[in-house]
Design a protein around this motif. Structure first.
Motif, PDB file in Angstrom:
ATOM      1  N   MET A 122       0.836  -1.202   0.000  1.00  0.00           N
ATOM      2  CA  MET A 122       0.000   0.000   0.000  1.00  0.00           C
ATOM      3  C   MET A 122       0.869   1.251   0.000  1.00  0.00           C
ATOM      4  SD  MET A 122      -2.945   1.218   2.722  1.00  0.00           S
ATOM      5  CE  MET A 122      -1.719   1.407   4.034  1.00  0.00           C
ATOM      6  N   ARG A 123       0.575   2.150  -0.884  1.00  0.00           N
ATOM      7  CA  ARG A 123       1.344   3.383  -0.989  1.00  0.00           C
ATOM      8  C   ARG A 123       0.854   4.410   0.010  1.00  0.00           C
ATOM      9  NH1 ARG A 123       2.051   7.015  -6.497  1.00  0.00           N
ATOM     10  NH2 ARG A 123       3.417   8.618  -5.588  1.00  0.00           N
ATOM     11  N   VAL A 124       1.783   5.016   0.761  1.00  0.00           N
ATOM     12  CA  VAL A 124       1.450   6.033   1.756  1.00  0.00           C
ATOM     13  C   VAL A 124       1.589   7.408   1.131  1.00  0.00           C
ATOM     14  CG1 VAL A 124       2.039   7.025   3.994  1.00  0.00           C
ATOM     15  CG2 VAL A 124       2.204   4.549   3.640  1.00  0.00           C
ATOM     16  N   VAL A 125       0.521   8.217   1.240  1.00  0.00           N
ATOM     17  CA  VAL A 125       0.540   9.579   0.714  1.00  0.00           C
ATOM     18  C   VAL A 125       1.042  10.511   1.802  1.00  0.00           C
ATOM     19  CG1 VAL A 125      -0.836  11.426  -0.305  1.00  0.00           C
ATOM     20  CG2 VAL A 125      -1.411   9.031  -0.776  1.00  0.00           C
ATOM     21  N   PRO A 126       2.124  11.235   1.568  1.00  0.00           N
ATOM     22  CA  PRO A 126       2.681  12.103   2.614  1.00  0.00           C
ATOM     23  C   PRO A 126       1.768  13.277   2.921  1.00  0.00           C
ATOM     24  CG  PRO A 126       3.802  12.477   0.520  1.00  0.00           C
ATOM     25  CD  PRO A 126       2.911  11.289   0.322  1.00  0.00           C
ATOM     26  N   LEU A 127       1.876  13.778   4.153  1.00  0.00           N
ATOM     27  CA  LEU A 127       1.091  14.930   4.595  1.00  0.00           C
ATOM     28  C   LEU A 127       1.833  16.208   4.228  1.00  0.00           C
ATOM     29  CD1 LEU A 127      -1.373  15.993   6.243  1.00  0.00           C
ATOM     30  CD2 LEU A 127       0.105  15.898   8.263  1.00  0.00           C
ATOM     31  N   SER A 128       1.149  17.105   3.547  1.00  0.00           N
ATOM     32  CA  SER A 128       1.769  18.361   3.128  1.00  0.00           C
ATOM     33  C   SER A 128       1.270  19.510   3.995  1.00  0.00           C
ATOM     34  CB  SER A 128       1.459  18.636   1.655  1.00  0.00           C
ATOM     35  OG  SER A 128       0.071  18.900   1.480  1.00  0.00           O
ATOM     36  N   TRP A 129       1.983  20.649   3.892  1.00  0.00           N
ATOM     37  CA  TRP A 129       1.569  21.827   4.638  1.00  0.00           C
ATOM     38  C   TRP A 129       0.217  22.342   4.160  1.00  0.00           C
ATOM     39  CZ3 TRP A 129       3.344  23.269   9.086  1.00  0.00           C
ATOM     40  CH2 TRP A 129       4.656  22.936   9.464  1.00  0.00           C
ATOM     41  N   MET A 130      -0.064  22.193   2.876  1.00  0.00           N
ATOM     42  CA  MET A 130      -1.348  22.631   2.350  1.00  0.00           C
ATOM     43  C   MET A 130      -2.502  21.810   2.935  1.00  0.00           C
ATOM     44  SD  MET A 130      -1.081  25.296   0.576  1.00  0.00           S
ATOM     45  CE  MET A 130      -2.753  25.269  -0.059  1.00  0.00           C
ATOM     46  N   ASP A 131      -2.252  20.528   3.186  1.00  0.00           N
ATOM     47  CA  ASP A 131      -3.276  19.694   3.814  1.00  0.00           C
ATOM     48  C   ASP A 131      -3.582  20.186   5.221  1.00  0.00           C
ATOM     49  OD1 ASP A 131      -3.297  18.134   1.534  1.00  0.00           O
ATOM     50  OD2 ASP A 131      -1.862  16.670   2.334  1.00  0.00           O
ATOM     51  N   ILE A 132      -2.524  20.529   5.958  1.00  0.00           N
ATOM     52  CA  ILE A 132      -2.714  21.022   7.328  1.00  0.00           C
ATOM     53  C   ILE A 132      -3.471  22.351   7.310  1.00  0.00           C
ATOM     54  CG2 ILE A 132      -1.528  21.825   9.397  1.00  0.00           C
ATOM     55  CD1 ILE A 132       0.735  19.894   8.741  1.00  0.00           C
ATOM     56  N   VAL A 133      -3.095  23.229   6.385  1.00  0.00           N
ATOM     57  CA  VAL A 133      -3.769  24.531   6.286  1.00  0.00           C
ATOM     58  C   VAL A 133      -5.248  24.334   5.953  1.00  0.00           C
ATOM     59  CG1 VAL A 133      -3.910  26.657   4.947  1.00  0.00           C
ATOM     60  CG2 VAL A 133      -1.687  25.785   5.658  1.00  0.00           C
ATOM     61  N   ALA A 134      -5.537  23.402   5.065  1.00  0.00           N
ATOM     62  CA  ALA A 134      -6.936  23.152   4.670  1.00  0.00           C
ATOM     63  C   ALA A 134      -7.757  22.668   5.855  1.00  0.00           C
ATOM     64  CB  ALA A 134      -6.975  22.130   3.533  1.00  0.00           C
ATOM     65  N   VAL A 135      -7.228  21.740   6.623  1.00  0.00           N
ATOM     66  CA  VAL A 135      -7.957  21.201   7.771  1.00  0.00           C
ATOM     67  C   VAL A 135      -8.160  22.268   8.839  1.00  0.00           C
ATOM     68  CG1 VAL A 135      -7.882  19.519   9.648  1.00  0.00           C
ATOM     69  CG2 VAL A 135      -7.212  18.829   7.345  1.00  0.00           C
ATOM     70  N   VAL A 136      -7.107  23.050   9.117  1.00  0.00           N
ATOM     71  CA  VAL A 136      -7.216  24.105  10.127  1.00  0.00           C
ATOM     72  C   VAL A 136      -8.214  25.171   9.682  1.00  0.00           C
ATOM     73  CG1 VAL A 136      -5.971  25.956  11.306  1.00  0.00           C
ATOM     74  CG2 VAL A 136      -4.911  23.709  11.050  1.00  0.00           C
ATOM     75  N   ALA A 137      -8.190  25.508   8.402  1.00  0.00           N
ATOM     76  CA  ALA A 137      -9.137  26.504   7.893  1.00  0.00           C
ATOM     77  C   ALA A 137     -10.573  26.010   8.040  1.00  0.00           C
ATOM     78  CB  ALA A 137      -8.826  26.820   6.431  1.00  0.00           C
ATOM     79  N   ALA A 138     -10.798  24.744   7.714  1.00  0.00           N
ATOM     80  CA  ALA A 138     -12.139  24.177   7.871  1.00  0.00           C
ATOM     81  C   ALA A 138     -12.559  24.179   9.335  1.00  0.00           C
ATOM     82  CB  ALA A 138     -12.175  22.755   7.309  1.00  0.00           C
ATOM     83  N   LEU A 139     -11.638  23.852  10.224  1.00  0.00           N
ATOM     84  CA  LEU A 139     -11.951  23.837  11.661  1.00  0.00           C
ATOM     85  C   LEU A 139     -12.337  25.227  12.156  1.00  0.00           C
ATOM     86  CD1 LEU A 139     -10.045  21.917  14.400  1.00  0.00           C
ATOM     87  CD2 LEU A 139     -10.548  24.321  14.750  1.00  0.00           C
ATOM     88  N   VAL A 140     -11.568  26.240  11.770  1.00  0.00           N
ATOM     89  CA  VAL A 140     -11.821  27.599  12.264  1.00  0.00           C
ATOM     90  C   VAL A 140     -13.115  28.162  11.687  1.00  0.00           C
ATOM     91  CG1 VAL A 140     -10.971  29.964  12.271  1.00  0.00           C
ATOM     92  CG2 VAL A 140      -9.386  28.068  12.672  1.00  0.00           C
ATOM     93  N   LEU A 141     -13.283  28.079  10.366  1.00  0.00           N
ATOM     94  CA  LEU A 141     -14.448  28.686   9.730  1.00  0.00           C
ATOM     95  C   LEU A 141     -15.743  27.993  10.149  1.00  0.00           C
ATOM     96  CD1 LEU A 141     -13.058  29.332   6.126  1.00  0.00           C
ATOM     97  CD2 LEU A 141     -13.274  30.944   8.029  1.00  0.00           C
ATOM     98  N   CYS A 142     -15.729  26.661  10.155  1.00  0.00           N
ATOM     99  CA  CYS A 142     -16.934  25.936  10.568  1.00  0.00           C
ATOM    100  C   CYS A 142     -17.174  26.086  12.065  1.00  0.00           C
ATOM    101  CB  CYS A 142     -16.814  24.458  10.194  1.00  0.00           C
ATOM    102  SG  CYS A 142     -16.728  24.186   8.409  1.00  0.00           S
ATOM    103  N   GLY A 143     -16.089  26.261  12.826  1.00  0.00           N
ATOM    104  CA  GLY A 143     -16.246  26.517  14.247  1.00  0.00           C
ATOM    105  C   GLY A 143     -16.949  27.844  14.514  1.00  0.00           C
ATOM    106  N   LEU A 144     -16.675  28.843  13.686  1.00  0.00           N
ATOM    107  CA  LEU A 144     -17.361  30.136  13.828  1.00  0.00           C
ATOM    108  C   LEU A 144     -18.856  29.995  13.550  1.00  0.00           C
ATOM    109  CD1 LEU A 144     -14.791  32.509  12.085  1.00  0.00           C
ATOM    110  CD2 LEU A 144     -15.278  32.332  14.530  1.00  0.00           C
ATOM    111  N   ILE A 145     -19.186  29.233  12.509  1.00  0.00           N
ATOM    112  CA  ILE A 145     -20.604  28.997  12.211  1.00  0.00           C
ATOM    113  C   ILE A 145     -21.267  28.256  13.364  1.00  0.00           C
ATOM    114  CG2 ILE A 145     -22.204  27.819  10.656  1.00  0.00           C
ATOM    115  CD1 ILE A 145     -20.178  28.271   8.414  1.00  0.00           C
ATOM    116  N   GLY A 146     -20.597  27.238  13.876  1.00  0.00           N
ATOM    117  CA  GLY A 146     -21.141  26.482  14.999  1.00  0.00           C
ATOM    118  C   GLY A 146     -21.263  27.313  16.259  1.00  0.00           C
TER     119      GLY A 146
END
Length: 230
Positions: free
Chosen positions: A1-25
């Protein structure tokens, strides 16, 4: 099984989703709705992850030799959120509640998907527009139209004194249109009566005086204003 590395853009995307959706919540949490900040964060982050897996994860694993439609996984998020949103909508005595919260969950999923696709300015714009709608446009429309609103009150009264009839007459004198929503028997320590929920259609400025007059009726034991969903 091939492992896909975690990039900085992935981290930024997840954090952005957490913050923005957290504001709505947070806005829903502040209004004491059933779906609050945790629900919206989980919906947003989950939608973000599904989108990232659909766009980046699967193609990286299967390789360029396999044709892959990136919308296949992300499209199922819309269906799943539809069922989740339906769970917060309920019908109670001719009143539908939870519609705005269901829409907020829908928006949180869309914001999470936009973050997962790297569309951060659009996700930020939609989050801002959400607050414009719920905090500015809706009150402005009510003010411009000056619509009468519906209020539900519960009147508990003692039998044999004609309290309900007098309450209906008083509400009519104050300019309210009345409708009996529900009623059930109540047994006091030394009296018997009923609790009836009344829907009053009229202006809020007249509600306080109307309730005060109903409370003075002989036989009325208690009166409460029931909240409405917005």
């Amino acid at each position: 099984m091939r492992v896909v590395p975690l990039s900085w853009m992935d981290i930024v995307a997840v954090v952005a989703a957490l913050v923005l959706c957290g504001l709505i919540g947070f806005e829903r949490e502040a209004r004491r709705k059933d779906a609050g900040i945790r629900t919206h964060i989980l919906v947003g982050v989950g939608s973000c992850l599904f989108t990232m897996v659909s766009i980046e994860g699967v193609p990286a694993v299967v390789g360029a030799s396999v044709t892959w439609d990136a919308s296949r996984i992300a499209a199922q998020v819309v269906t799943g959120i539809g069922f989740l949103g339906a769970g917060v909508i309920f019908f109670n005595h001719d009143t539908i509640r939870g519609l705005t919260t269901a829409c907020a969950i829908w928006i949180a999923a869309a914001v999470g998907m936009a973050c997962g696709a790297g569309m951060f300015p659009l996700a930020l714009l939609i989050t801002g527009l959400y607050f414009v709608v719920v905090l500015a446009i809706a009150p402005f429309v009510v003010w411009v139209l000056k619509r009468d609103r519906d209020y539900v009150i519960r009147v508990t009264y003692q039998d044999g004194k004609g309290a309900l009839r007098q309450a209906l007459l008083l509400a009519a004198r104050h300019g309210f249109e009345t409708q009996v929503v529900s009623t059930h028997d109540v047994d006091g320590t030394s009296w018997q009566g009923a609790a009836v929920e009344l829907r009053l259609a009229g202006k809020k400025s007249d509600l306080h005086d109307c309730i005060g007059d109903i409370a003075q009726i002989d036989g009325v034991r208690d009166i409460d204003v029931l909240s409405r969903d917005d």
